[in-house]
Motif scaffolding. Sequence first.
Motif, PDB file in Angstrom:
ATOM      1  N   GLY A 128      -5.373 -17.490   0.060  1.00  0.00           N
ATOM      2  CA  GLY A 128      -4.900 -16.203   0.557  1.00  0.00           C
ATOM      3  C   GLY A 128      -3.401 -16.086   0.695  1.00  0.00           C
ATOM      4  N   ASP A 129      -2.672 -17.137   0.358  1.00  0.00           N
ATOM      5  CA  ASP A 129      -1.221 -17.122   0.540  1.00  0.00           C
ATOM      6  C   ASP A 129      -0.509 -16.663  -0.726  1.00  0.00           C
ATOM      7  OD1 ASP A 129       1.155 -17.772   2.179  1.00  0.00           O
ATOM      8  OD2 ASP A 129       1.528 -19.255   0.620  1.00  0.00           O
ATOM      9  N   ARG A 130       0.185 -15.538  -0.643  1.00  0.00           N
ATOM     10  CA  ARG A 130       1.050 -15.024  -1.695  1.00  0.00           C
ATOM     11  C   ARG A 130       0.381 -14.955  -3.077  1.00  0.00           C
ATOM     12  NH1 ARG A 130       6.073 -17.715   1.417  1.00  0.00           N
ATOM     13  NH2 ARG A 130       4.443 -19.228   1.799  1.00  0.00           N
ATOM     14  N   ARG A 131      -0.837 -14.437  -3.075  1.00  0.00           N
ATOM     15  CA  ARG A 131      -1.498 -14.089  -4.337  1.00  0.00           C
ATOM     16  C   ARG A 131      -1.161 -12.650  -4.742  1.00  0.00           C
ATOM     17  NH1 ARG A 131      -6.096 -17.149  -5.619  1.00  0.00           N
ATOM     18  NH2 ARG A 131      -6.279 -15.821  -7.481  1.00  0.00           N
ATOM     19  N   TRP A 132      -0.618 -11.861  -3.802  1.00  0.00           N
ATOM     20  CA  TRP A 132      -0.206 -10.482  -4.065  1.00  0.00           C
ATOM     21  C   TRP A 132       1.322 -10.417  -4.021  1.00  0.00           C
ATOM     22  CZ3 TRP A 132      -4.104  -6.615  -4.469  1.00  0.00           C
ATOM     23  CH2 TRP A 132      -5.390  -7.013  -4.062  1.00  0.00           C
ATOM     24  N   MET A 133       1.882  -9.447  -4.764  1.00  0.00           N
ATOM     25  CA  MET A 133       3.331  -9.318  -4.791  1.00  0.00           C
ATOM     26  C   MET A 133       3.698  -7.879  -5.166  1.00  0.00           C
ATOM     27  SD  MET A 133       6.001 -11.695  -6.984  1.00  0.00           S
ATOM     28  CE  MET A 133       5.575 -11.060  -8.621  1.00  0.00           C
ATOM     29  N   LEU A 134       4.801  -7.397  -4.609  1.00  0.00           N
ATOM     30  CA  LEU A 134       5.348  -6.116  -5.011  1.00  0.00           C
ATOM     31  C   LEU A 134       6.373  -6.336  -6.121  1.00  0.00           C
ATOM     32  CD1 LEU A 134       5.907  -4.391  -1.546  1.00  0.00           C
ATOM     33  CD2 LEU A 134       4.007  -4.094  -3.133  1.00  0.00           C
ATOM     34  N   VAL A 135       6.306  -5.463  -7.131  1.00  0.00           N
ATOM     35  CA  VAL A 135       7.252  -5.576  -8.241  1.00  0.00           C
ATOM     36  C   VAL A 135       7.937  -4.231  -8.461  1.00  0.00           C
ATOM     37  CG1 VAL A 135       5.994  -7.439  -9.389  1.00  0.00           C
ATOM     38  CG2 VAL A 135       5.485  -5.058  -9.995  1.00  0.00           C
TER      39      VAL A 135
ATOM     40  N   THR B 249      14.936  -5.758   0.198  1.00  0.00           N
ATOM     41  CA  THR B 249      14.123  -4.696   0.798  1.00  0.00           C
ATOM     42  C   THR B 249      13.576  -5.198   2.134  1.00  0.00           C
ATOM     43  OG1 THR B 249      13.480  -4.117  -1.478  1.00  0.00           O
ATOM     44  CG2 THR B 249      12.305  -3.003   0.307  1.00  0.00           C
ATOM     45  N   PRO B 250      14.409  -5.245   3.184  1.00  0.00           N
ATOM     46  CA  PRO B 250      13.965  -5.832   4.453  1.00  0.00           C
ATOM     47  C   PRO B 250      12.792  -5.090   5.092  1.00  0.00           C
ATOM     48  CG  PRO B 250      16.122  -4.784   4.669  1.00  0.00           C
ATOM     49  CD  PRO B 250      15.832  -4.862   3.219  1.00  0.00           C
ATOM     50  N   GLY B 251      12.595  -3.815   4.749  1.00  0.00           N
ATOM     51  CA  GLY B 251      11.466  -3.073   5.306  1.00  0.00           C
ATOM     52  C   GLY B 251      10.115  -3.656   4.955  1.00  0.00           C
ATOM     53  N   MET B 252      10.051  -4.547   3.971  1.00  0.00           N
ATOM     54  CA  MET B 252       8.785  -5.208   3.643  1.00  0.00           C
ATOM     55  C   MET B 252       8.237  -5.990   4.820  1.00  0.00           C
ATOM     56  SD  MET B 252       9.627  -6.480  -0.260  1.00  0.00           S
ATOM     57  CE  MET B 252       8.017  -7.221  -0.518  1.00  0.00           C
ATOM     58  N   ALA B 253       9.126  -6.446   5.707  1.00  0.00           N
ATOM     59  CA  ALA B 253       8.681  -7.197   6.888  1.00  0.00           C
ATOM     60  C   ALA B 253       7.769  -6.369   7.784  1.00  0.00           C
ATOM     61  CB  ALA B 253       9.890  -7.676   7.688  1.00  0.00           C
ATOM     62  N   LEU B 254       7.884  -5.055   7.722  1.00  0.00           N
ATOM     63  CA  LEU B 254       7.141  -4.163   8.609  1.00  0.00           C
ATOM     64  C   LEU B 254       5.759  -3.815   8.072  1.00  0.00           C
ATOM     65  CD1 LEU B 254      10.041  -1.736   9.564  1.00  0.00           C
ATOM     66  CD2 LEU B 254       9.337  -3.860  10.690  1.00  0.00           C
TER      67      LEU B 254
ATOM     68  N   ALA C 222      -2.456   2.246  -4.544  1.00  0.00           N
ATOM     69  CA  ALA C 222      -1.687   1.204  -3.859  1.00  0.00           C
ATOM     70  C   ALA C 222      -0.205   1.355  -4.155  1.00  0.00           C
ATOM     71  CB  ALA C 222      -2.184  -0.174  -4.284  1.00  0.00           C
ATOM     72  N   ALA C 223       0.126   1.634  -5.412  1.00  0.00           N
ATOM     73  CA  ALA C 223       1.535   1.795  -5.790  1.00  0.00           C
ATOM     74  C   ALA C 223       2.169   2.967  -5.052  1.00  0.00           C
ATOM     75  CB  ALA C 223       1.649   1.988  -7.297  1.00  0.00           C
ATOM     76  N   ALA C 224       1.429   4.076  -4.939  1.00  0.00           N
ATOM     77  CA  ALA C 224       1.970   5.249  -4.253  1.00  0.00           C
ATOM     78  C   ALA C 224       2.196   4.960  -2.773  1.00  0.00           C
ATOM     79  CB  ALA C 224       1.021   6.433  -4.426  1.00  0.00           C
TER      80      ALA C 224
ATOM     81  N   GLN D 263       6.111   3.922   1.594  1.00  0.00           N
ATOM     82  CA  GLN D 263       6.500   3.186   2.799  1.00  0.00           C
ATOM     83  C   GLN D 263       7.895   2.579   2.672  1.00  0.00           C
ATOM     84  OE1 GLN D 263       4.761   3.207   5.660  1.00  0.00           O
ATOM     85  NE2 GLN D 263       3.310   4.562   4.599  1.00  0.00           N
ATOM     86  N   LEU D 264       8.253   2.161   1.473  1.00  0.00           N
ATOM     87  CA  LEU D 264       9.531   1.467   1.273  1.00  0.00           C
ATOM     88  C   LEU D 264      10.630   2.371   0.726  1.00  0.00           C
ATOM     89  CD1 LEU D 264       8.149  -1.882  -0.171  1.00  0.00           C
ATOM     90  CD2 LEU D 264       8.968  -1.462   2.154  1.00  0.00           C
ATOM     91  N   GLY D 265      10.255   3.560   0.281  1.00  0.00           N
ATOM     92  CA  GLY D 265      11.257   4.483  -0.251  1.00  0.00           C
ATOM     93  C   GLY D 265      11.819   4.058  -1.584  1.00  0.00           C
ATOM     94  N   VAL D 266      11.063   3.276  -2.339  1.00  0.00           N
ATOM     95  CA  VAL D 266      11.504   2.828  -3.656  1.00  0.00           C
ATOM     96  C   VAL D 266      10.266   2.696  -4.534  1.00  0.00           C
ATOM     97  CG1 VAL D 266      11.386   0.389  -2.972  1.00  0.00           C
ATOM     98  CG2 VAL D 266      12.791   1.063  -4.915  1.00  0.00           C
ATOM     99  N   SER D 267      10.394   3.043  -5.801  1.00  0.00           N
ATOM    100  CA  SER D 267       9.261   2.981  -6.718  1.00  0.00           C
ATOM    101  C   SER D 267       8.888   1.526  -6.997  1.00  0.00           C
ATOM    102  CB  SER D 267       9.604   3.694  -8.026  1.00  0.00           C
ATOM    103  OG  SER D 267       8.507   3.659  -8.913  1.00  0.00           O
TER     104      SER D 267
END
Length: 262
Positions: free
Chosen positions: A31-38, A50-55, A104-106, A111-115
């Motif tokens: 379950g650790d870091r199998r998902w990622m934002l690109v 993108t520090p807002g990812m922490a939230l 999910a992408a939308a 939430q992050l204000g970036v595509s």
Amino acid sequence: MHLSEINVYPVKSCAGISLPAVELDRFGPVGDRRWMLVSEGGGFMSQRETPGMALIRVAQSAAGITLARGDSTIDIEEPGAGGLLLQVRIWEDRVAARDAGDAAAAWVSDQLGVSCRLVFMPEETVRRVDGAWASAGETVGFADGFPVLLISQASLDDLNSRLPEPVPMNRFRPNLVVTGCEPFAEDGWRRIRIGTMLFDVAKPCSRCVVPSIIQETAARDLHINRTLAGFRRREGQVFFGQNLLYRELGSLAVGDMLEVLE
């Protein structure tokens, strides 16, 4: 010495989850870091830019994960074999990942204000640990470079004694926290046993700006990296924690005893 904390970070650079026990598979803790934002170009995203990812909070489910920020949530299923396969970039590696879909992408983009898009590393993807450190073809998920990061509580306590205000361990995002040793004792370990599992202590973890990000607010702390650099800098890099490798699969639980073998 014993294991006092186990953490996984299901989505790279998003909030972590503390667990009482965990299995380790060929990617790292299950379950650790199998998902990622690109990004739109397929490059990995992290709190560095993108520090807002922490939230973004993450919960695991039988079908996949649930993401939440504030009152907004979304349930995301793990992409199946028919999911769109993308080539994504994580540091110098280019690997295959499955896209988690437009919904999910939308959500994450809003939430992050970036595509951006959310991707998942499927079972068939093989990402090798750098051969300069891994001698047995060990693999890793979307973690920066190694499947497991260990830090001792005493090392954090030592750092906190030098700071104007103490910081929690989540600034450093370890998988394993060990209690019962001297500060920075882990720097001298080469092989260890935790419970029944054997680990090679591969190399110290070089730190970037992420420890300066307050995980609860995404604001910057101006003290921590400056303080770390004052006593943990070597050869132009700042080190805190140790990266581990393992060759046989197994499990760990909070309370497992740690033995230094070399």
